[in-house]
Design a protein around this motif. Structure first.
Motif, PDB file in Angstrom:
ATOM      1  N   MET A 117     -27.606  -9.579  -4.178  1.00  0.00           N
ATOM      2  CA  MET A 117     -28.376 -10.057  -3.035  1.00  0.00           C
ATOM      3  C   MET A 117     -28.051 -11.520  -2.743  1.00  0.00           C
ATOM      4  N   GLU A 118     -27.971 -12.321  -3.777  1.00  0.00           N
ATOM      5  CA  GLU A 118     -27.649 -13.737  -3.585  1.00  0.00           C
ATOM      6  C   GLU A 118     -26.247 -13.903  -3.003  1.00  0.00           C
ATOM      7  N   THR A 119     -25.300 -13.106  -3.504  1.00  0.00           N
ATOM      8  CA  THR A 119     -23.937 -13.173  -2.984  1.00  0.00           C
ATOM      9  C   THR A 119     -23.892 -12.786  -1.513  1.00  0.00           C
ATOM     10  N   ALA A 120     -24.627 -11.736  -1.149  1.00  0.00           N
ATOM     11  CA  ALA A 120     -24.633 -11.282   0.241  1.00  0.00           C
ATOM     12  C   ALA A 120     -25.230 -12.344   1.165  1.00  0.00           C
ATOM     13  N   LYS A 176     -19.123   2.053  -4.101  1.00  0.00           N
ATOM     14  CA  LYS A 176     -18.873   0.676  -4.527  1.00  0.00           C
ATOM     15  C   LYS A 176     -18.052  -0.082  -3.488  1.00  0.00           C
ATOM     16  N   ALA A 177     -17.113   0.603  -2.828  1.00  0.00           N
ATOM     17  CA  ALA A 177     -16.323  -0.053  -1.785  1.00  0.00           C
ATOM     18  C   ALA A 177     -17.216  -0.444  -0.605  1.00  0.00           C
ATOM     19  N   TYR A 178     -18.149   0.422  -0.223  1.00  0.00           N
ATOM     20  CA  TYR A 178     -19.060   0.084   0.876  1.00  0.00           C
ATOM     21  C   TYR A 178     -19.955  -1.094   0.492  1.00  0.00           C
ATOM     22  N   LEU A 179     -20.465  -1.084  -0.748  1.00  0.00           N
ATOM     23  CA  LEU A 179     -21.301  -2.187  -1.207  1.00  0.00           C
ATOM     24  C   LEU A 179     -20.529  -3.496  -1.215  1.00  0.00           C
ATOM     25  N   ARG A 180     -19.299  -3.458  -1.645  1.00  0.00           N
ATOM     26  CA  ARG A 180     -18.483  -4.677  -1.655  1.00  0.00           C
ATOM     27  C   ARG A 180     -18.241  -5.184  -0.239  1.00  0.00           C
ATOM     28  N   GLY A 181     -18.136  -4.273   0.725  1.00  0.00           N
ATOM     29  CA  GLY A 181     -17.949  -4.684   2.101  1.00  0.00           C
ATOM     30  C   GLY A 181     -19.130  -5.459   2.655  1.00  0.00           C
ATOM     31  N   LEU A 182     -20.327  -5.271   2.092  1.00  0.00           N
ATOM     32  CA  LEU A 182     -21.493  -6.032   2.511  1.00  0.00           C
ATOM     33  C   LEU A 182     -21.544  -7.412   1.880  1.00  0.00           C
ATOM     34  N   LEU A 183     -20.771  -7.619   0.823  1.00  0.00           N
ATOM     35  CA  LEU A 183     -20.846  -8.857   0.054  1.00  0.00           C
ATOM     36  C   LEU A 183     -19.723  -9.822   0.366  1.00  0.00           C
ATOM     37  N   GLY A 184     -18.730  -9.410   1.131  1.00  0.00           N
ATOM     38  CA  GLY A 184     -17.573 -10.262   1.346  1.00  0.00           C
ATOM     39  C   GLY A 184     -16.549 -10.053   0.248  1.00  0.00           C
ATOM     40  N   GLN A 222     -25.165 -15.463   0.857  1.00  0.00           N
ATOM     41  CA  GLN A 222     -24.312 -16.642   0.947  1.00  0.00           C
ATOM     42  C   GLN A 222     -23.005 -16.379   1.689  1.00  0.00           C
ATOM     43  N   HIS A 223     -22.486 -15.156   1.609  1.00  0.00           N
ATOM     44  CA  HIS A 223     -21.125 -14.926   2.082  1.00  0.00           C
ATOM     45  C   HIS A 223     -21.001 -13.845   3.153  1.00  0.00           C
ATOM     46  N   ASN A 224     -22.094 -13.186   3.536  1.00  0.00           N
ATOM     47  CA  ASN A 224     -21.957 -12.157   4.561  1.00  0.00           C
ATOM     48  C   ASN A 224     -21.685 -12.793   5.922  1.00  0.00           C
ATOM     49  N   PRO A 225     -20.660 -12.352   6.654  1.00  0.00           N
ATOM     50  CA  PRO A 225     -20.330 -12.992   7.944  1.00  0.00           C
ATOM     51  C   PRO A 225     -21.416 -12.846   8.993  1.00  0.00           C
ATOM     52  N   ALA A 226     -22.205 -11.777   8.942  1.00  0.00           N
ATOM     53  CA  ALA A 226     -23.233 -11.583   9.965  1.00  0.00           C
ATOM     54  C   ALA A 226     -24.253 -12.710   9.951  1.00  0.00           C
ATOM     55  N   LEU A 227     -24.582 -13.210   8.765  1.00  0.00           N
ATOM     56  CA  LEU A 227     -25.507 -14.333   8.687  1.00  0.00           C
ATOM     57  C   LEU A 227     -24.894 -15.597   9.272  1.00  0.00           C
ATOM     58  N   THR A 278     -15.988 -12.033  -2.343  1.00  0.00           N
ATOM     59  CA  THR A 278     -16.253 -12.925  -3.465  1.00  0.00           C
ATOM     60  C   THR A 278     -16.320 -12.193  -4.798  1.00  0.00           C
ATOM     61  N   ILE A 279     -16.406 -10.886  -4.790  1.00  0.00           N
ATOM     62  CA  ILE A 279     -16.426 -10.136  -6.033  1.00  0.00           C
ATOM     63  C   ILE A 279     -15.118  -9.374  -6.159  1.00  0.00           C
ATOM     64  N   PRO A 280     -14.693  -9.067  -7.382  1.00  0.00           N
ATOM     65  CA  PRO A 280     -13.397  -8.397  -7.569  1.00  0.00           C
ATOM     66  C   PRO A 280     -13.398  -6.980  -7.024  1.00  0.00           C
ATOM     67  N   LEU A 281     -12.182  -6.452  -6.844  1.00  0.00           N
ATOM     68  CA  LEU A 281     -12.053  -5.082  -6.360  1.00  0.00           C
ATOM     69  C   LEU A 281     -12.625  -4.086  -7.360  1.00  0.00           C
ATOM     70  N   GLU A 282     -12.365  -4.332  -8.633  1.00  0.00           N
ATOM     71  CA  GLU A 282     -12.876  -3.455  -9.684  1.00  0.00           C
ATOM     72  C   GLU A 282     -14.105  -4.122 -10.295  1.00  0.00           C
ATOM     73  N   TYR A 283     -15.250  -3.525 -10.099  1.00  0.00           N
ATOM     74  CA  TYR A 283     -16.482  -4.086 -10.637  1.00  0.00           C
ATOM     75  C   TYR A 283     -17.432  -2.940 -10.924  1.00  0.00           C
ATOM     76  N   ASP A 284     -18.531  -3.266 -11.560  1.00  0.00           N
ATOM     77  CA  ASP A 284     -19.529  -2.262 -11.874  1.00  0.00           C
ATOM     78  C   ASP A 284     -20.908  -2.823 -11.542  1.00  0.00           C
ATOM     79  N   VAL A 285     -21.880  -1.964 -11.441  1.00  0.00           N
ATOM     80  CA  VAL A 285     -23.260  -2.372 -11.198  1.00  0.00           C
ATOM     81  C   VAL A 285     -24.125  -1.822 -12.322  1.00  0.00           C
ATOM     82  N   GLU A 286     -25.181  -2.528 -12.602  1.00  0.00           N
ATOM     83  CA  GLU A 286     -26.112  -2.068 -13.620  1.00  0.00           C
ATOM     84  C   GLU A 286     -27.532  -2.215 -13.087  1.00  0.00           C
TER      85      GLU A 286
END
Length: 426
Positions: free
Chosen positions: A44-47, A213-221, A49-54, A223-231
């Motif tokens: 949420m913090e990343t989004a 995960k690809a869709y979620l990364r698209g909301l964040l810009g 700060q870095h989402n273009p819509a904002l 700033t996070i790596p291509l390969e990541y995980d969520v917990e």
């Protein structure tokens, strides 16, 4: 008599087994534990700060603030200078001497016109502020929904992976029974079919996790790596207030607040258009000199509303008020309708969860255990056991879907009301 299709079935089953083992090895080699794992508050913090819509919404607010500065600024004065030769037409004049003139003019709005123009610009900043808040709410809801969607898809992946491994073990046992003559070969064919279906389901679930995960990364810009995980886990401990309380909160929705600001803007523009029939005056001062005379002039100019009484702009501004009011009423009804529909989905999902947790899951598991025991003791065939296994898998998938529908319906109501119903804890 040997069956011609038996070697082909064995090869197909063997290929499916090795393909499953290879896929499992590849998945373990790309184990999510080796990737950076992000929690929902971090995303949420990343989004934010870095989402273009904002960034777009913030720029639009800057434009609105600049409009206030423009409305508050006085127009620049005008300086006019002329010169040229003078020639007298009567005898005895000096002639051939130059004359010149210098003039200064300053246009001034009447105070009510200036106030109306500044008021309209200031209300536009309120609309821009509401737009920024709406973008934040929309982004927050989309990130939450995408995050919990990945969590749910990962749960499905773990479930189908366990089913795949179990069916591969069942296939090996059936193969052994067929080879020693304790079971007919059609049971091996059935086991091969179920194992292949389980492998297909596993690969589909793996692709769906990567897709989420690809869709979620698209909301964040980026700033996070291509390969990541969520917990994290689905917030099933939360609930919603009563429907009556939610109805009361609809009136405070940021969407309606923005539309109300739009009505205020339209009313301010109407007042401005009415006052622009007498916009202001122009002060003038000048000095003019010819060969024999110097003149100082002071004056004022006022526009006369004889032909243009601004009837068109005033009528358009009045129509804009009616349109804004109708839009507000329509959106209020739409929010009420969408909120109640989402609440009904929430109630249905809540009832489904209660049904699964109060009996369906345990019943499906009991039926599976009975079918497995009957198959082991030879009382039932492989078909009955596979049917029970398939039913148990379907019940568990429906249970996971009901859990996500429960959370998703709350997130939809949260988005419509613009409130934090599912709190994000750090």
């Amino acid at each position: 008599m040997p069956q011609v299709g038996a070697p082909r079935v064995r090869r197909a089953g063997r290929h499916a087994y090795f393909a499953g083992m290879l896929a499992a090895m590849l998945f373990c080699w790309q184990a999510p534990s080796a990737w950076a794992a992000y929690t929902l508050p971090e995303l949420m913090e990343t989004a934010m700060q870095h989402n273009p819509a904002l960034g777009i919404a913030a720029a639009q607010r800057d434009v609105a603030e600049a409009a206030v500065t423009t409305a508050s600024t006085y127009s620049n004065p005008q300086v006019e200078a002329t010169m040229g030769p003078s020639r007298y037409l009567t005898p005895g004049g000096q002639g051939d001497r130059r004359n010149w003139s210098v003039g200064l003019s300053q246009s001034l709005d009447f105070p009510k016109v200036r106030e109306a123009r500044i008021e309209a610009a200031e209300i536009e900043t309120r609309i821009a502020d509401a737009g920024v808040e709406l973008i934040r709410i929309e982004l927050r809801s989309r990130v939450k929904n995408a995050f919990y969607d990945v969590i749910q898809r990962k749960a499905v992946l773990r479930m189908v992976e366990g089913d795949r491994n179990l069916l591969q073990q069942i296939r090996e046992r059936v193969k052994l029974r067929v080879e020693v003559g304790e079971a007919p070969k059609y049971e091996l064919i059935k086991a091969d079919t179920e194992a292949l279906a389980a492998e297909r389901d596993y690969q589909t679930a793996l692709v769906r996790v990567n897709e989420g995960k690809a869709y979620l990364r698209g909301l964040l810009g980026s700033t996070i790596p291509l390969e990541y995980d969520v917990e994290g886990e689905l917030p099933l401990t939360y609930g919603l207030p009563s429907l009556d309380k939610l109805r009361e909160q609809v009136a405070q929705s940021p969407q309606l607040s923005q539309l109300r600001a739009g009505i205020d803007t339209a009313e301010a523009k109407l007042r401005l258009e009415e006052r622009l029939r007498h916009p202001g005056l122009t002060l003038k001062a000048g000095v003019e000199e010819d060969p024999d005379l110097r003149q100082i002039r002071l004056g004022v100019a006022l526009p006369l509303p004889l032909w243009d009484k601004r009837q068109g702009p005033i009528a358009a501004a009045a129509a804009q008020i009616r349109q804004s009011q109708a839009t507000l009423s329509d959106r209020a009804l739409g929010l009420q309708r969408d909120m109640e529909a989402a609440y009904q989905r929430y109630v249905i999902a809540q009832q489904q969860l209660a049904a699964f947790e109060n009996g369906l899951l345990s019943q499906a598991e009991s039926v599976l255990r009975v079918a497995e025991a009957a198959y082991r003791y030879g009382e039932r065939g492989i078909l009955e056991y596979m049917d029970a296994q398939r039913t148990f898998r379907a019940v568990r998938k429906d249970y996971l879907a009901a859990k996500f529908d429960y959370v998703s319906s709350m997130l939809e109501i949260e988005r419509l009301l613009g409130t934090e119903l599912l709190e994000v804890k750090p």
